[in-house]
Design an enzyme around this catalytic site. Structure first.
Site, PDB file in Angstrom:
ATOM      1  N   GLU A 231     -89.340 -61.202  73.899  1.00 48.71           N
ATOM      2  CA  GLU A 231     -90.608 -61.981  73.358  1.00 48.71           C
ATOM      3  C   GLU A 231     -91.554 -62.397  75.179  1.00 48.71           C
ATOM      4  OE1 GLU A 231     -92.604 -61.167  70.698  1.00 48.71           O
ATOM      5  OE2 GLU A 231     -92.002 -61.418  69.040  1.00 48.71           O
ATOM      6  N   CYS A 265     -98.588 -67.425  76.098  1.00 50.13           N
ATOM      7  CA  CYS A 265     -98.124 -66.593  76.006  1.00 50.13           C
ATOM      8  C   CYS A 265     -99.341 -65.557  75.685  1.00 50.13           C
ATOM      9  CB  CYS A 265     -96.201 -65.491  75.289  1.00 50.13           C
ATOM     10  SG  CYS A 265     -96.877 -66.061  74.107  1.00 50.13           S
TER      11      CYS A 265
HETATM   12  P1  NAP Z   1     -88.873 -68.831  81.823  1.00 52.64           P
HETATM   13  O1  NAP Z   1     -89.239 -69.658  83.045  1.00 52.64           O
HETATM   14  O2  NAP Z   1     -88.748 -67.454  82.266  1.00 52.64           O
HETATM   15  O3  NAP Z   1     -88.061 -70.355  80.961  1.00 52.64           O
HETATM   16  C1  NAP Z   1     -88.209 -69.679  79.643  1.00 52.64           C
HETATM   17  C2  NAP Z   1     -86.755 -69.717  79.672  1.00 52.64           C
HETATM   18  O4  NAP Z   1     -85.292 -68.681  79.953  1.00 52.64           O
HETATM   19  C3  NAP Z   1     -86.243 -71.067  79.710  1.00 52.64           C
HETATM   20  O5  NAP Z   1     -84.867 -71.506  78.943  1.00 52.64           O
HETATM   21  C4  NAP Z   1     -85.171 -71.037  81.442  1.00 52.64           C
HETATM   22  O6  NAP Z   1     -84.486 -72.002  81.529  1.00 52.64           O
HETATM   23  C5  NAP Z   1     -84.512 -69.399  81.183  1.00 52.64           C
HETATM   24  N1  NAP Z   1     -84.852 -68.824  81.565  1.00 52.64           N
HETATM   25  C6  NAP Z   1     -84.900 -68.128  83.025  1.00 52.64           C
HETATM   26  N2  NAP Z   1     -84.590 -67.596  83.979  1.00 52.64           N
HETATM   27  C7  NAP Z   1     -83.625 -66.996  83.072  1.00 52.64           C
HETATM   28  C8  NAP Z   1     -82.601 -65.943  83.725  1.00 52.64           C
HETATM   29  N3  NAP Z   1     -82.427 -65.342  84.921  1.00 52.64           N
HETATM   30  N4  NAP Z   1     -81.423 -65.972  82.962  1.00 52.64           N
HETATM   31  C9  NAP Z   1     -81.316 -66.799  81.677  1.00 52.64           C
HETATM   32  N5  NAP Z   1     -82.508 -67.414  81.508  1.00 52.64           N
HETATM   33  C10 NAP Z   1     -83.699 -67.678  82.265  1.00 52.64           C
HETATM   34  O7  NAP Z   1     -90.544 -68.899  81.371  1.00 52.64           O
HETATM   35  P2  NAP Z   1     -91.083 -70.616  81.255  1.00 52.64           P
HETATM   36  O8  NAP Z   1     -92.074 -71.211  82.655  1.00 52.64           O
HETATM   37  O9  NAP Z   1     -89.796 -71.321  80.008  1.00 52.64           O
HETATM   38  O10 NAP Z   1     -92.565 -69.878  80.344  1.00 52.64           O
HETATM   39  C11 NAP Z   1     -93.557 -69.244  80.327  1.00 52.64           C
HETATM   40  C12 NAP Z   1     -93.320 -68.130  79.375  1.00 52.64           C
HETATM   41  O11 NAP Z   1     -92.847 -67.245  79.057  1.00 52.64           O
HETATM   42  C13 NAP Z   1     -94.690 -66.820  80.361  1.00 52.64           C
HETATM   43  O12 NAP Z   1     -94.457 -66.211  81.159  1.00 52.64           O
HETATM   44  C14 NAP Z   1     -95.157 -67.227  78.885  1.00 52.64           C
HETATM   45  O13 NAP Z   1     -95.498 -65.304  78.575  1.00 52.64           O
HETATM   46  C15 NAP Z   1     -93.880 -66.465  77.938  1.00 52.64           C
HETATM   47  N6  NAP Z   1     -94.035 -67.187  76.624  1.00 52.64           N
HETATM   48  C16 NAP Z   1     -93.597 -65.540  75.721  1.00 52.64           C
HETATM   49  C17 NAP Z   1     -94.120 -65.739  74.598  1.00 52.64           C
HETATM   50  C18 NAP Z   1     -94.667 -64.090  73.386  1.00 52.64           C
HETATM   51  O14 NAP Z   1     -93.367 -64.899  71.987  1.00 52.64           O
HETATM   52  N7  NAP Z   1     -94.242 -63.205  74.008  1.00 52.64           N
HETATM   53  C19 NAP Z   1     -94.291 -67.226  74.101  1.00 52.64           C
HETATM   54  C20 NAP Z   1     -94.327 -67.745  74.543  1.00 52.64           C
HETATM   55  C21 NAP Z   1     -93.937 -68.234  75.900  1.00 52.64           C
HETATM   56  P3  NAP Z   1     -84.932 -72.371  82.680  1.00 52.64           P
HETATM   57  O15 NAP Z   1     -85.485 -73.184  81.908  1.00 52.64           O
HETATM   58  O16 NAP Z   1     -83.549 -73.532  83.001  1.00 52.64           O
HETATM   59  O17 NAP Z   1     -85.109 -72.140  83.896  1.00 52.64           O
END
Ligand code: NAP
Length: 469
Positions: A231, A265
């Site tokens: 997601e 998102c």
């Molecule tokens: P993010 O930086 O991708 O982080 C999300 C999660 O993934 C965190 O737990 C992060 O850990 C982990 N993560 C990041 N890079 C990783 C990697 N290379 N390997 C393993 N784990 C990794 O996103 P965010 O800034 O927290 O959230 C915002 C994003 O989420 C936006 O793009 C938003 O659109 C998306 N989102 C999507 C949905 C949906 O349902 N489609 C819903 C909500 C949010 P750390 O915090 O330790 O870096």
């Protein structure tokens, strides 16, 4: 990245944690694995009871849970309360519906030479959930309620800036009576995700987060031949056609862009307006955005709180600066607010066009891109011209146009004359760079299941021959 709670309203570091050691992680995976052995055999009635108790616990302290989220990631208290209530409702929904969603799927035994034949949903095992901070309770409950009802167990790696909510979630499920090891929080870094997912005791993964995180975790899951649900980010179009009620469209547009301080998102991000109503819509939209009150998210009068992280605000600033350098115009907002905390005001950027970063990338803050479309085909072309495909919104009273949007918008959802949102009853997910798989509804409960084909014969020649005749 450190695992810490920093209040985005003040910038104050409130608490920080050391990540679990490899030994501690191994021990917790072991607990999850052995918990699954017994939990998979529990009845739906028992699981539903624990999930209803989870809902009761959430409802017993809505304010406390909401304050925890607000001080940890800055969403308004009203939004945090609503999130808590929504989580409780989702727990009750899946407690009552999961058993029917997972009922055996019978076929006519005679058609396949069997006395009886059906497909049965069975849980897979421990599922690693990598989750984001923006809806720190909802994203996890949205995964956990259906997955636990299906008989799986959960291992949560939450975003590193919401450890209090992460730890609360484990306490919540344990407090509700789920057996030991059925839901555990792992305070780990992104580097520790790979060994967890490669551990043979972990069966699957789900990621809610950015496209980069999804690509990385999805690749590891793929190389281990483990199922995953992704997601990911979105840059939802919000198309306004001439027949739309412009006042209502502008009112909803401001909410759709600025909900959760612009960090959703499924927030509408690109406002694609038909030329004939572009000026009239933009004027109304700017008025609505300017009227939103920015401030302390704990205050009842606040509509928009701070961004969750300092880095997040810098990223928004960079995208706005890029658009302005390439000819776009800021109609309101457009500059960070002075003082402590990571505040950025509701902003409308007009004249956004392909080639600008704001057009192609996700803007995770209260900043709207406005684009003009010459006609319906052009509006659809612009809406689809990005790598994302999560939600989409179309405003028109014209039935034929509505049908075109439903048919042609490349997205996991289309909301006509409304803003994209999620409901436990409806599937949720994206296509293209927004991911694959679906959460919520029946699909969400079935996501982490083995659909096992069961063929029951008698093993007696006369019966088999009779059936084949
Ligand atoms: P993010 O930086 O991708 O982080 C999300 C999660 O993934 C965190 O737990 C992060 O850990 C982990 N993560 C990041 N890079 C990783 C990697 N290379 N390997 C393993 N784990 C990794 O996103 P965010 O800034 O927290 O959230 C915002 C994003 O989420 C936006 O793009 C938003 O659109 C998306 N989102 C999507 C949905 C949906 O349902 N489609 C819903 C909500 C949010 P750390 O915090 O330790 O870096």
């Amino acid at each position: 990245m450190t695992i810490a709670t920093v209040n985005p309203t003040t910038g104050e570091l409130l608490e920080q944690w050391d990540p679990l050691t490899a030994h501690e992680v191994n021990e917790r995976i072991g607990r999850a694995h052995s918990a699954f052995g017994a939990y998979r055999l529990t009845s739906f009635a028992d699981r539903a009871g624990w999930l209803r108790a989870t809902a009761d616990l959430l409802e017993s302290d809505i304010d406390g849970v909401a304050r925890m989220m607000t001080t940890e990631m800055g969403k308004t208290l009203a939004a945090a309360r609503a999130e808590t209530v929504k989580c409780a409702a989702a727990c009750r929904f899946f407690a009552s519906q999961a058993e029917s969603f997972l009922a055996d799927e019978e076929v006519l035994g005679a058609d396949v030479g069997a006395e009886r034949a059906f497909a049965r949903y069975q849980p897979l095992g421990p599922v690693l959930a990598v989750m984001p901070w923006n809806f720190p309770l909802w994203q996890v409950v949205r995964f956990a309620a259906p997955a636990l009802m299906a008989g799986n167990v959960g291992l949560l790696k939450h975003a590193s800036n919401v450890p209090r909510t992460a730890l609360f979630l484990e306490e919540l499920f344990v407090g509700a009576g789920f057996p030991d090891g059925v839901f555990q929080t792992l305070l780990i870094t992104t580097e520790q995700v790979e060994p967890v997912l490669r551990d043979p005791r972990v069966a699957a993964a789900t990621v809610t987060g950015s496209t980069g995180a999804g690509r990385s975790v999805g690749a590891i899951a793929g190389s281990e031949i483990k199922p995953s649900v992704l997601e990911l980010g979105g840059s939802d179009a919000f198309v306004v056609m001439p027949s739309a009620d412009l006042d209502r469209a502008a009112e909803v547009a401001a909410v759709a862009r600025c909900q959760n301080n612009g960090q959703s998102c499924i927030a509408a991000k690109r406002f694609i307006v038909h030329d004939a109503v572009a000026d009239a819509f933009e004027r109304r939209f700017v008025e609505r955005m300017e009227a939103l009150r920015v401030g302390d998210p704990l205050e009842a009068s606040t509509d928009v709180g701070p961004l969750a992280t300092e880095r997040g605000r810098v990223e928004v600033e960079e995208l706005v600066a890029d658009a302005m350098a390439k000819g776009a115009t800021v109609r309101c907002g457009g500059a960070r607010l002075d003082g402590p905390g990571w505040f950025y005001p509701p902003t409308v950027v007009s004249g956004v066009a392909p080639g600008m970063r704001m057009f192609a990338e996700e803007v995770f803050g209260p900043v709207a891109s406005v684009l003009r479309a010459a006609d319906l085909d052009h509006a659809i072309e612009l809406a689809n011209a990005v790598d994302f495909g999560l939600g989409s919104n179309a405003w028109t009273d014209d039935r034929a146009e509505q049908e075109r949007f439903v048919r042609d918008l490349q997205a996991g959802a289309v909301f006509v004359n409304g803003m994209t949102t999620s409901f436990p009853q409806l599937p949720f997910g994206g296509i293209k760079g927004s991911g694959y798989g679906r959460e919520l509804a029946a699909q969400g409960v079935r996501s982490f299941c083995n659909l096992k084909t069961v063929w029951l014969g008698t093993g007696r020649r006369e019966a088999d021959v009779a059936r084949s005749e």
